[in-house]
Design a protein around this motif. Structure first.
Motif, PDB file in Angstrom:
ATOM      1  N   ASP A  62       0.840  -0.928  -0.146  1.00 41.07           N
ATOM      2  CA  ASP A  62       0.248   0.202  -0.021  1.00 41.07           C
ATOM      3  C   ASP A  62       0.907   1.557   0.009  1.00 41.07           C
ATOM      4  OD1 ASP A  62      -2.281  -0.826   0.015  1.00 41.07           O
ATOM      5  OD2 ASP A  62      -3.219  -0.280   1.805  1.00 41.07           O
ATOM      6  N   GLN A  63       2.514   1.009   0.642  1.00 34.93           N
ATOM      7  CA  GLN A  63       3.209   2.278   0.324  1.00 34.93           C
ATOM      8  C   GLN A  63       4.206   2.435  -0.279  1.00 34.93           C
ATOM      9  OE1 GLN A  63       4.585   0.868   4.160  1.00 34.93           O
ATOM     10  NE2 GLN A  63       3.624   2.668   5.477  1.00 34.93           N
ATOM     11  N   PHE A  64       3.801   1.227  -0.907  1.00 37.63           N
ATOM     12  CA  PHE A  64       5.079   1.004  -1.959  1.00 37.63           C
ATOM     13  C   PHE A  64       3.507   2.083  -3.962  1.00 37.63           C
ATOM     14  CE2 PHE A  64       6.148  -0.550  -6.457  1.00 37.63           C
ATOM     15  CZ  PHE A  64       7.498   0.061  -5.945  1.00 37.63           C
ATOM     16  N   GLN A  65       2.728   1.595  -3.116  1.00 39.39           N
ATOM     17  CA  GLN A  65       1.678   1.942  -3.950  1.00 39.39           C
ATOM     18  C   GLN A  65       1.534   3.309  -4.277  1.00 39.39           C
ATOM     19  OE1 GLN A  65      -2.050  -0.278  -4.046  1.00 39.39           O
ATOM     20  NE2 GLN A  65      -1.105  -1.466  -5.084  1.00 39.39           N
ATOM     21  N   LEU A  66       1.332   4.237  -2.332  1.00 45.53           N
ATOM     22  CA  LEU A  66       1.337   5.268  -2.098  1.00 45.53           C
ATOM     23  C   LEU A  66       2.495   5.853  -3.202  1.00 45.53           C
ATOM     24  CD1 LEU A  66      -0.769   8.329  -0.968  1.00 45.53           C
ATOM     25  CD2 LEU A  66       1.460   6.904   0.816  1.00 45.53           C
ATOM     26  N   ARG A  67       3.478   6.081  -3.085  1.00 44.36           N
ATOM     27  CA  ARG A  67       4.295   6.707  -3.466  1.00 44.36           C
ATOM     28  C   ARG A  67       4.894   6.569  -4.722  1.00 44.36           C
ATOM     29  NH1 ARG A  67       4.942   9.325   0.841  1.00 44.36           N
ATOM     30  NH2 ARG A  67       5.737   8.389   2.767  1.00 44.36           N
ATOM     31  N   LEU A  68       4.654   5.175  -5.962  1.00 44.67           N
ATOM     32  CA  LEU A  68       4.368   5.605  -6.537  1.00 44.67           C
ATOM     33  C   LEU A  68       3.424   6.444  -8.064  1.00 44.67           C
ATOM     34  CD1 LEU A  68       4.817   1.591  -7.883  1.00 44.67           C
ATOM     35  CD2 LEU A  68       6.324   2.805  -8.741  1.00 44.67           C
ATOM     36  N   HIS A  69       2.284   5.987  -6.877  1.00 44.40           N
ATOM     37  CA  HIS A  69       1.229   7.416  -7.539  1.00 44.40           C
ATOM     38  C   HIS A  69       1.878   8.833  -7.278  1.00 44.40           C
ATOM     39  CE1 HIS A  69      -3.324   8.616  -7.728  1.00 44.40           C
ATOM     40  NE2 HIS A  69      -2.762   9.347  -6.638  1.00 44.40           N
ATOM     41  N   GLN A  70       2.186   9.267  -6.114  1.00 45.51           N
ATOM     42  CA  GLN A  70       3.133  10.624  -6.285  1.00 45.51           C
ATOM     43  C   GLN A  70       3.965  11.377  -7.023  1.00 45.51           C
ATOM     44  OE1 GLN A  70       2.952   9.592  -1.330  1.00 45.51           O
ATOM     45  NE2 GLN A  70       1.844  11.524  -1.031  1.00 45.51           N
ATOM     46  N   MET A  71       4.433   9.793  -7.304  1.00 47.96           N
ATOM     47  CA  MET A  71       5.415   9.961  -8.615  1.00 47.96           C
ATOM     48  C   MET A  71       5.072  10.289  -9.789  1.00 47.96           C
ATOM     49  SD  MET A  71       8.237   7.038  -7.612  1.00 47.96           S
ATOM     50  CE  MET A  71       9.422   7.855  -8.668  1.00 47.96           C
ATOM     51  N   THR A  72       3.566   9.431  -9.628  1.00 44.65           N
ATOM     52  CA  THR A  72       3.540  10.260 -11.204  1.00 44.65           C
ATOM     53  C   THR A  72       2.957  11.068 -11.542  1.00 44.65           C
ATOM     54  OG1 THR A  72       1.085   9.287 -10.220  1.00 44.65           O
ATOM     55  CG2 THR A  72       2.460   7.466 -12.031  1.00 44.65           C
ATOM     56  N   ILE A 134      -3.825   2.695 -10.301  1.00 48.79           N
ATOM     57  CA  ILE A 134      -3.344   3.069  -8.286  1.00 48.79           C
ATOM     58  C   ILE A 134      -4.324   3.538  -7.581  1.00 48.79           C
ATOM     59  CG2 ILE A 134      -1.579   3.683  -6.342  1.00 48.79           C
ATOM     60  CD1 ILE A 134       0.381   2.611  -8.916  1.00 48.79           C
ATOM     61  N   TRP A 135      -5.039   4.858  -8.779  1.00 53.24           N
ATOM     62  CA  TRP A 135      -5.824   5.617  -7.986  1.00 53.24           C
ATOM     63  C   TRP A 135      -7.068   4.762  -7.933  1.00 53.24           C
ATOM     64  CZ3 TRP A 135     -10.199   7.735 -10.732  1.00 53.24           C
ATOM     65  CH2 TRP A 135     -11.024   8.848 -10.112  1.00 53.24           C
ATOM     66  N   LYS A 136      -7.543   3.859  -9.071  1.00 54.71           N
ATOM     67  CA  LYS A 136      -8.774   3.042  -8.709  1.00 54.71           C
ATOM     68  C   LYS A 136      -8.634   1.881  -7.229  1.00 54.71           C
ATOM     69  CE  LYS A 136     -10.539   3.653 -13.201  1.00 54.71           C
ATOM     70  NZ  LYS A 136      -9.580   3.695 -14.576  1.00 54.71           N
TER      71      LYS A 136
END
Length: 163
Positions: A62-72, A134-136
Motif C-alpha cells: 500500500d505504501q509502495f503504491q502511494l509513493r508510485l502514485h505520488q511520483m506520477t 493505482i488511483w482506482k
C-alpha cells in the motif's frame, strides 16, 4: 563489575537501542518526507538478507503504491493531486530495489517493475494509465489523470513542489 557483567550489560544495551531505533522508524516514517521514506526503505531492503519473507521489506505494498502514485503527479494532468514525490533517477532506482526485494510479496510486482523499468529508460508514456490504475485501487474519487503534462507544465510543477 566483572568482565562478564560488563559484556552482558553492553549486549543488552545494544539490543535495547536497536529495538528503540526500529520502533522509531515505524513511528517516524509517516512524518518524514516521501523521498526520505523511499530512501530509508531502499536502505532497509539492502540490509535484509532473506527475501523469502511473507511480510513486505522496507514498505508495505500500500505504501509502495502511494509513493508510485505520488511520483506520477510530476507527469500527469489531473484536477486534484495529493502529495508529490520527485521522479529522479535515484528515486526510480530506489523504488525498483524495493519492488525487487518484495517480488514474492507484492501482488502486482510485474505491473510495477514494467512501469519502473520504462521510467528508468525515460519512457513516461503510460504514466497517466498507471496513475489511474493505482488511483482506482485506492478508491480515488477526485483527481483522475486525463493525460500527460507538457514539458512546460512539468517544469512549473517541479519548480512549485521541489525547488
Amino acid at each position: 563489575m566483572g568482565m562478564s557483567e560488563f559484556v552482558k550489560t553492553t549486549i543488552l544495551s545494544m539490543i535495547a537501542i536497536g529495538a528503540i531505533g526500529a520502533a522509531g522508524y515505524y513511528v517516524a516514517a509517516p512524518f518524514v518526507s516521501a523521498d526520505a521514506h523511499i530512501a530509508m526503505a531502499a536502505k532497509k531492503v539492502n540490509q535484509e538478507t532473506s527475501f523469502e519473507e511473507v511480510e513486505a521489506v522496507g514498505m508495505s505494498e500500500d505504501q509502495f503504491q502511494l509513493r508510485l502514485h505520488q511520483m506520477t503527479h510530476q507527469k500527469v494532468v489531473a484536477d486534484e493531486k495529493r502529495g508529490a514525490v520527485e521522479m529522479t533517477p535515484e528515486t526510480i532506482d530506489n523504488m525498483l530495489q524495493i519492488a525487487k526485494a518484495n517480488k514474492d510479496v507484492y501482488e502486482r510486482f510485474t505491473f510495477y517493475k514494467v512501469e519502473l523499468d520504462a521510467w528508468k529508460n525515460g519512457d513516461f508514456s503510460n504514466a497517466a494509465e498507471f496513475h489511474n490504475v493505482i488511483w482506482k485501487l485506492h478508491l480515488g474519487t477526485d483527481g483522475e489523470a486525463t493525460g500527460l503534462m507538457t514539458e512546460e507544465q512539468e517544469a512549473r510543477f517541479v519548480e512549485k513542489h521541489f525547488r
